[in-house]
Design an enzyme around this catalytic site. Structure first.
Site, PDB file in Angstrom:
ATOM      1  N   ASN A   9       0.873  -1.180   0.000  1.00 54.04           N
ATOM      2  CA  ASN A   9       0.000   0.000   0.000  1.00 54.04           C
ATOM      3  C   ASN A   9       0.903   1.221   0.000  1.00 54.04           C
ATOM      4  O   ASN A   9       1.454   1.591   1.030  1.00 54.04           O
ATOM      5  CB  ASN A   9      -0.881  -0.050   1.260  1.00 54.04           C
ATOM      6  CG  ASN A   9      -1.720   1.201   1.435  1.00 54.04           C
ATOM      7  OD1 ASN A   9      -1.813   2.028   0.530  1.00 54.04           O
ATOM      8  ND2 ASN A   9      -2.321   1.350   2.614  1.00 54.04           N
ATOM      9  N   LYS A  11       0.202   4.236  -0.330  1.00 52.58           N
ATOM     10  CA  LYS A  11      -0.426   5.432   0.259  1.00 52.58           C
ATOM     11  C   LYS A  11      -0.152   6.656  -0.637  1.00 52.58           C
ATOM     12  O   LYS A  11      -0.097   6.526  -1.850  1.00 52.58           O
ATOM     13  CB  LYS A  11       0.053   5.629   1.696  1.00 52.58           C
ATOM     14  CG  LYS A  11      -0.144   4.352   2.527  1.00 52.58           C
ATOM     15  CD  LYS A  11       0.028   4.554   3.993  1.00 52.58           C
ATOM     16  CE  LYS A  11      -0.205   3.224   4.722  1.00 52.58           C
ATOM     17  NZ  LYS A  11      -0.077   3.331   6.163  1.00 52.58           N
ATOM     18  N   HIS A  95      -9.479   1.266   4.949  1.00 56.28           N
ATOM     19  CA  HIS A  95      -8.213   1.451   5.664  1.00 56.28           C
ATOM     20  C   HIS A  95      -8.432   2.443   6.808  1.00 56.28           C
ATOM     21  O   HIS A  95      -9.199   3.396   6.667  1.00 56.28           O
ATOM     22  CB  HIS A  95      -7.147   1.987   4.692  1.00 56.28           C
ATOM     23  CG  HIS A  95      -5.783   1.968   5.291  1.00 56.28           C
ATOM     24  ND1 HIS A  95      -5.362   2.935   6.167  1.00 56.28           N
ATOM     25  CD2 HIS A  95      -4.759   1.085   5.161  1.00 56.28           C
ATOM     26  CE1 HIS A  95      -4.122   2.643   6.555  1.00 56.28           C
ATOM     27  NE2 HIS A  95      -3.741   1.538   5.957  1.00 56.28           N
ATOM     28  N   GLU A  97      -6.814   4.849   7.836  1.00 56.56           N
ATOM     29  CA  GLU A  97      -6.576   6.254   7.476  1.00 56.56           C
ATOM     30  C   GLU A  97      -7.770   6.856   6.737  1.00 56.56           C
ATOM     31  O   GLU A  97      -7.896   8.081   6.650  1.00 56.56           O
ATOM     32  CB  GLU A  97      -5.297   6.361   6.632  1.00 56.56           C
ATOM     33  CG  GLU A  97      -4.049   6.179   7.476  1.00 56.56           C
ATOM     34  CD  GLU A  97      -2.871   5.564   6.738  1.00 56.56           C
ATOM     35  OE1 GLU A  97      -2.861   5.570   5.499  1.00 56.56           O
ATOM     36  OE2 GLU A  97      -1.954   5.067   7.419  1.00 56.56           O
ATOM     37  N   GLU A 182      -5.368  -4.708  10.836  1.00 56.45           N
ATOM     38  CA  GLU A 182      -4.344  -3.674  10.988  1.00 56.45           C
ATOM     39  C   GLU A 182      -4.608  -2.874  12.262  1.00 56.45           C
ATOM     40  O   GLU A 182      -5.361  -1.900  12.239  1.00 56.45           O
ATOM     41  CB  GLU A 182      -4.381  -2.723   9.792  1.00 56.45           C
ATOM     42  CG  GLU A 182      -4.086  -3.385   8.473  1.00 56.45           C
ATOM     43  CD  GLU A 182      -3.501  -2.398   7.476  1.00 56.45           C
ATOM     44  OE1 GLU A 182      -2.444  -2.692   6.923  1.00 56.45           O
ATOM     45  OE2 GLU A 182      -4.077  -1.313   7.288  1.00 56.45           O
ATOM     46  N   GLY A 188       2.525   2.420  10.693  1.00 52.98           N
ATOM     47  CA  GLY A 188       3.474   3.507  10.474  1.00 52.98           C
ATOM     48  C   GLY A 188       4.216   3.941  11.721  1.00 52.98           C
ATOM     49  O   GLY A 188       4.879   4.975  11.728  1.00 52.98           O
ATOM     50  N   SER A 228       3.418  -1.984  10.349  1.00 57.57           N
ATOM     51  CA  SER A 228       4.868  -2.052  10.518  1.00 57.57           C
ATOM     52  C   SER A 228       5.459  -3.427  10.202  1.00 57.57           C
ATOM     53  O   SER A 228       6.367  -3.890  10.892  1.00 57.57           O
ATOM     54  CB  SER A 228       5.263  -1.593  11.930  1.00 57.57           C
ATOM     55  OG  SER A 228       4.868  -0.244  12.134  1.00 57.57           O
TER      56      SER A 228
HETATM   57  P1  PGA Z   1       2.854   0.387   7.620  1.00 54.43           P
HETATM   58  O1  PGA Z   1       1.388   0.573   6.987  1.00 54.43           O
HETATM   59  O2  PGA Z   1       3.389  -0.907   7.059  1.00 54.43           O
HETATM   60  O3  PGA Z   1       3.630   1.580   7.163  1.00 54.43           O
HETATM   61  O4  PGA Z   1       2.690   0.309   9.096  1.00 54.43           O
HETATM   62  C1  PGA Z   1       0.517  -0.506   6.839  1.00 54.43           C
HETATM   63  C2  PGA Z   1      -0.806  -0.037   6.294  1.00 54.43           C
HETATM   64  O5  PGA Z   1      -1.287   1.013   6.729  1.00 54.43           O
HETATM   65  O6  PGA Z   1      -1.408  -0.704   5.412  1.00 54.43           O
END
Ligand code: PGA
Length: 271
Positions: A9, A11, A95, A97, A182, A188, A228
Site C-alpha cells: 500500500n 499510500k 483502511h 486512514e 491492521e 506507520g 509495521s
Molecule cells: P505500515 O502501513 O506498514 O507503514 O505500518 C501498513 C498499512 O497502513 O497498510
C-alpha cells in the site's frame, strides 16, 4: 493451503517517475514468483503506469480506495469500473486512514495519522459490495486503536467492523475477498503487534466470519496482518497459522524491502 499475499500500500507516496522505477525494480526481482500473491496499490494517478510495467508478471494491481457509485457528479472520486478499466483486480476498502472524521486536519498525532476521511462501517460495506459487483476483490481493513486495545475492546471492535463490512454478502463472495487486520497503533509507528497476538486476533476474525456464514468462507479466505511489517519481523508473522500474508505500507516503498518480504514469505510457505 491458503496462498499467502504480500500487498504493498504505497499510500500518498511516489511521483509518476518514482512509481515507474519502483514497479520496474519489483517486477524484475519477484515478478515470476508464483507461490506468493503480490499486489501493488499505488496512488490512482500511477495505476496505469504501474499496471503496464507489471503486465505479464505475477504481480497484480490494486486501488487504495473506491467510491460505490458507477459515475456521476462525485468530484474527486473513482468508481469500481474505472479501477477495473485501468487493470485493477483488488481494492483496499476501509483502511484506518480513510475511516472516521471527514477531512479534519489531525491535531493529535500521538497515534499517527488515521481516521481522516469519513469512512464508516456502513460505507465500507457499500464500497465492498460495489467493488465485488464490478469484479474487484476488496481487501477489507479492520483494527482497533490504542485506546480501544487498552480498554480491552480489541476483539469487540474487530468483530463489529468485520460483521458490518460483510453484511449482506454471500458466503461465496466472502470466500473470494481478503481481510486485513491492521491495529491502528501499529500502522506507520514501527511498533508491530506480537506475532502470537496478531495470530490470535486473526483467529477471532476467522471465527466471526464462520459464525456469520458457515465454516467454508472462514477456512479458505485470506486474512492478512498489517502494521509495521518489515523484513526483520515478517518471518515470525508469516509462520503463524492464521496469518496469510501482509498489507504493507512503509516497507513497500523500497523495492529491496518489499521483495525481501515476498522472498521470506515464500521461504516460510515452502517449508
Ligand atoms: P505500515 O502501513 O506498514 O507503514 O505500518 C501498513 C498499512 O497502513 O497498510
Amino acid at each position: 493451503m491458503r496462498k499467502p499475499i504480500i500487498a504493498g500500500n504505497w499510500k500518498m507516496n511516489k511521483t509518476l517517475s518514482e512509481a515507474r522505477e519502483l514497479a520496474q525494480a519489483v517486477a524484475e526481482r519477484v515478478g515470476s514468483v508464483s507461490d506468493v500473491g503480490m499486489i501493488l496499490c499505488p496512488p490512482f494517478v500511477a495505476l496505469e503506469v504501474v499496471g503496464s510495467i507489471i503486465d505479464g508478471s505475477n504481480i497484480e494491481l490494486g486501488g487504495q480506495n473506491v467510491y460505490w457509485r458507477e459515475s456521476g457528479a462525485y468530484t474527486g472520486e473513482v468508481s469500481p469500473t474505472m479501477l477495473v478499466s485501468v487493470g485493477c483486480r483488488y481494492v483496499i476498502v476501509g483502511h484506518s486512514e480513510r475511516r472516521g472524521r471527514f477531512g479534519v486536519p489531525e491535531p493529535d498525532m500521538t497515534e499517527g495519522l488515521h481516521r481522516l476521511f469519513g469512512d464508516s462501517d456502513e460505507s465500507v460495506n457499500v464500497k465492498a459490495k460495489a467493488a465485488l459487483a464490478a469484479g474487484l476483490i476488496p481487501i477489507i481493513c479492520c483494527g482497533e486503536t490504542l485506546q480501544e486495545r487498552q480498554a480491552g475492546d480489541t476483539d469487540l471492535i474487530v468483530r463489529e467492523q468485520v460483521s458490518a463490512a460483510l453484511e449482506g454478502l454471500s458466503a461465496e463472495q466472502v470466500t473470494s475477498l481478503v481481510i486485513a487486520y491492521e491495529p491502528v497503533w501499529a500502522i506507520g509507528t514501527g511498533e508491530t503487534c506480537q506475532d502470537d497476538e496478531a495470530n490470535r486476533v486473526i483467529g477471532v476474525i476467522r471465527l466471526t466470519v464462520a459464525e456469520l456464514f458457515d465454516t467454508d468462507p472462514a477456512t479458505s479466505m485470506r486474512i492478512l496482518y498489517g502494521g509495521s511489517v518489515k523484513p526483520e519481523n515478517v518471518k515470525g508473522l508469516m509462520e503463524q497459522l492464521e496469518i496469510d500474508g501482509g498489507l504493507v505500507g512503509g516497507a513497500s516503498l523500497e523495492a529491496d524491502s518489499f521483495c525481501q518480504l515476498v522472498e521470506t514469505t515464500q521461504a516460510v510457505y515452502q517449508r
